[in-house]
Design a protein around this motif. Structure first.
Motif, short mmCIF file in Angstrom:
data_model
loop_
_atom_site.label_atom_id
_atom_site.label_comp_id
_atom_site.label_asym_id
_atom_site.label_seq_id
_atom_site.Cartn_x
_atom_site.Cartn_y
_atom_site.Cartn_z
N THR A 255 82.78 -22.32 -23.43
CA THR A 255 82.91 -23.65 -23.91
C THR A 255 82.20 -24.03 -25.22
OG1 THR A 255 82.24 -24.18 -21.49
CG2 THR A 255 81.77 -26.01 -23.14
N ASN A 256 81.03 -23.40 -25.61
CA ASN A 256 80.38 -23.87 -27.00
C ASN A 256 80.80 -23.30 -28.07
OD1 ASN A 256 78.98 -25.80 -25.27
ND2 ASN A 256 77.55 -24.39 -24.74
N GLU A 257 81.24 -21.92 -27.96
CA GLU A 257 81.46 -21.03 -29.06
C GLU A 257 82.95 -20.83 -29.29
OE1 GLU A 257 79.30 -17.53 -29.86
OE2 GLU A 257 77.59 -18.41 -29.23
N ASN A 258 83.61 -20.48 -28.23
CA ASN A 258 85.32 -20.06 -28.19
C ASN A 258 86.09 -21.44 -28.09
OD1 ASN A 258 83.80 -17.54 -28.31
ND2 ASN A 258 84.89 -16.98 -26.21
N HIS A 259 85.56 -22.68 -27.54
CA HIS A 259 86.12 -23.93 -27.29
C HIS A 259 87.41 -23.56 -26.28
CE1 HIS A 259 83.72 -25.51 -30.37
NE2 HIS A 259 84.27 -24.39 -31.25
N ASP A 260 87.26 -22.71 -25.49
CA ASP A 260 88.02 -22.20 -24.35
C ASP A 260 87.84 -22.74 -22.97
OD1 ASP A 260 89.95 -20.67 -22.86
OD2 ASP A 260 89.23 -18.52 -23.37
N ALA A 261 88.10 -24.12 -22.81
CA ALA A 261 87.94 -24.63 -21.43
C ALA A 261 88.74 -24.09 -20.24
CB ALA A 261 88.14 -26.13 -21.65
N GLY A 262 89.59 -23.31 -20.52
CA GLY A 262 90.55 -23.01 -19.48
C GLY A 262 89.83 -21.66 -18.93
N SER A 263 89.45 -20.70 -19.72
CA SER A 263 88.48 -19.46 -19.34
C SER A 263 87.33 -20.01 -18.67
CB SER A 263 88.16 -18.53 -20.50
OG SER A 263 89.43 -18.10 -20.99
N ALA A 264 86.51 -21.03 -19.38
CA ALA A 264 85.36 -21.61 -18.88
C ALA A 264 85.55 -22.07 -17.27
CB ALA A 264 84.79 -22.51 -19.52
N ASP A 265 86.87 -22.55 -17.09
CA ASP A 265 87.01 -23.33 -15.92
C ASP A 265 87.28 -22.04 -14.81
OD1 ASP A 265 87.66 -25.23 -13.97
OD2 ASP A 265 89.84 -24.75 -13.92
N LEU A 266 87.95 -21.12 -15.15
CA LEU A 266 88.38 -19.92 -14.22
C LEU A 266 86.73 -19.20 -14.16
CD1 LEU A 266 89.86 -17.75 -13.08
CD2 LEU A 266 90.21 -16.48 -15.33
N LEU A 267 86.17 -19.13 -15.09
CA LEU A 267 84.82 -18.72 -14.59
C LEU A 267 83.84 -19.13 -13.91
CD1 LEU A 267 84.13 -16.98 -18.48
CD2 LEU A 267 84.75 -15.64 -16.29
N THR A 268 84.07 -20.59 -13.74
CA THR A 268 83.24 -21.30 -13.02
C THR A 268 83.58 -21.13 -11.52
OG1 THR A 268 82.83 -23.06 -14.93
CG2 THR A 268 82.66 -23.82 -12.54
N LYS A 269 84.98 -21.10 -11.44
CA LYS A 269 85.47 -20.60 -9.96
C LYS A 269 84.97 -19.39 -9.59
CE LYS A 269 89.74 -19.63 -7.73
NZ LYS A 269 91.17 -19.25 -8.00
N ILE A 270 84.85 -18.35 -10.46
CA ILE A 270 84.50 -17.06 -10.02
C ILE A 270 82.98 -17.10 -9.54
CG2 ILE A 270 84.05 -14.83 -11.15
CD1 ILE A 270 86.81 -15.02 -12.40
N LEU A 271 82.47 -17.93 -10.69
CA LEU A 271 80.83 -18.27 -10.46
C LEU A 271 80.61 -18.75 -8.87
CD1 LEU A 271 77.78 -18.40 -11.60
CD2 LEU A 271 78.43 -20.71 -11.92
N GLN A 272 81.22 -19.67 -8.65
CA GLN A 272 81.04 -20.20 -7.24
C GLN A 272 81.46 -19.33 -6.10
OE1 GLN A 272 83.51 -23.58 -7.78
NE2 GLN A 272 82.01 -24.81 -8.48
#
Length: 157
Positions: free
Chosen positions: A126-143
């Motif tokens: 989110t903060n460094e790579n400005h990659d919301a798509g990967s952050a969203d995928l990782l949030t799902k995986i985290l859950q």
């Protein structure tokens, strides 16, 4: 061909490396869970055999989604045991076949460690790579890992 999706080439490479590490972690936990599925013995054999199967099946889906995300970012996806072993943040234990409780504890510890690491990965995306798509995928995986950890934790309570 580099995707033109609003993420710099440098950040695409950073996200790809981060996702390759996540992929390696997921593959390692998949293999470990499968090993425990094959080698579980004791009173709760069938219940844990089925639980481990359900979890490694979920890892198969996670693995595929992460691999496809790497491709969407314009990179090739790693796919050898050596590559996974070099990048994973998890530890494997060769020639060790723990008892039921120890299997559950090891899988719980690994899931909880991945939860902590994936939280950091989400921040980087989110903060460094400005990659919301990967952050969203990782949030799902985290859950998904939070749910798996919760289920495993219940066996140890």
């Amino acid at each position: 061909m580099t995707p033109k999706i609003g993420i710099s080439e440098t950040n695409l490479k950073k996200s790809t490396l981060l996702l390759s590490t996540v992929l390696s972690d997921e593959m390692t936990l998949y293999i470990k869970t499968r090993k425990f599925h094959w080698n579980i013995v004791g009173n709760s054999f069938m219940e844990l055999h089925k639980l481990f199967e359900a979890q490694y099946t979920e890892f198969e889906n996670i693995i595929d989604e992460v691999a496809e995300r790497i491709n969407k970012l314009g990179s090739k996806t790693i796919g050898t045991m050596k590559e996974f072993s070099n990048l994973t943040r998890l530890t494997e234990h060769e020639n060790k076949y723990p008892l039921q409780k120890d299997m559950i504890q090891e899988l719980l510890t690994d899931n909880e460690m991945l939860i902590v690491e994936i939280r950091k990965d989400i921040d980087l995306c989110t903060n460094e790579n400005h990659d919301a798509g990967s952050a969203d995928l990782l949030t799902k995986i985290l859950q998904q890992h939070e749910t798996m950890a919760w289920v495993l934790r219940r066996y140890l309570s």
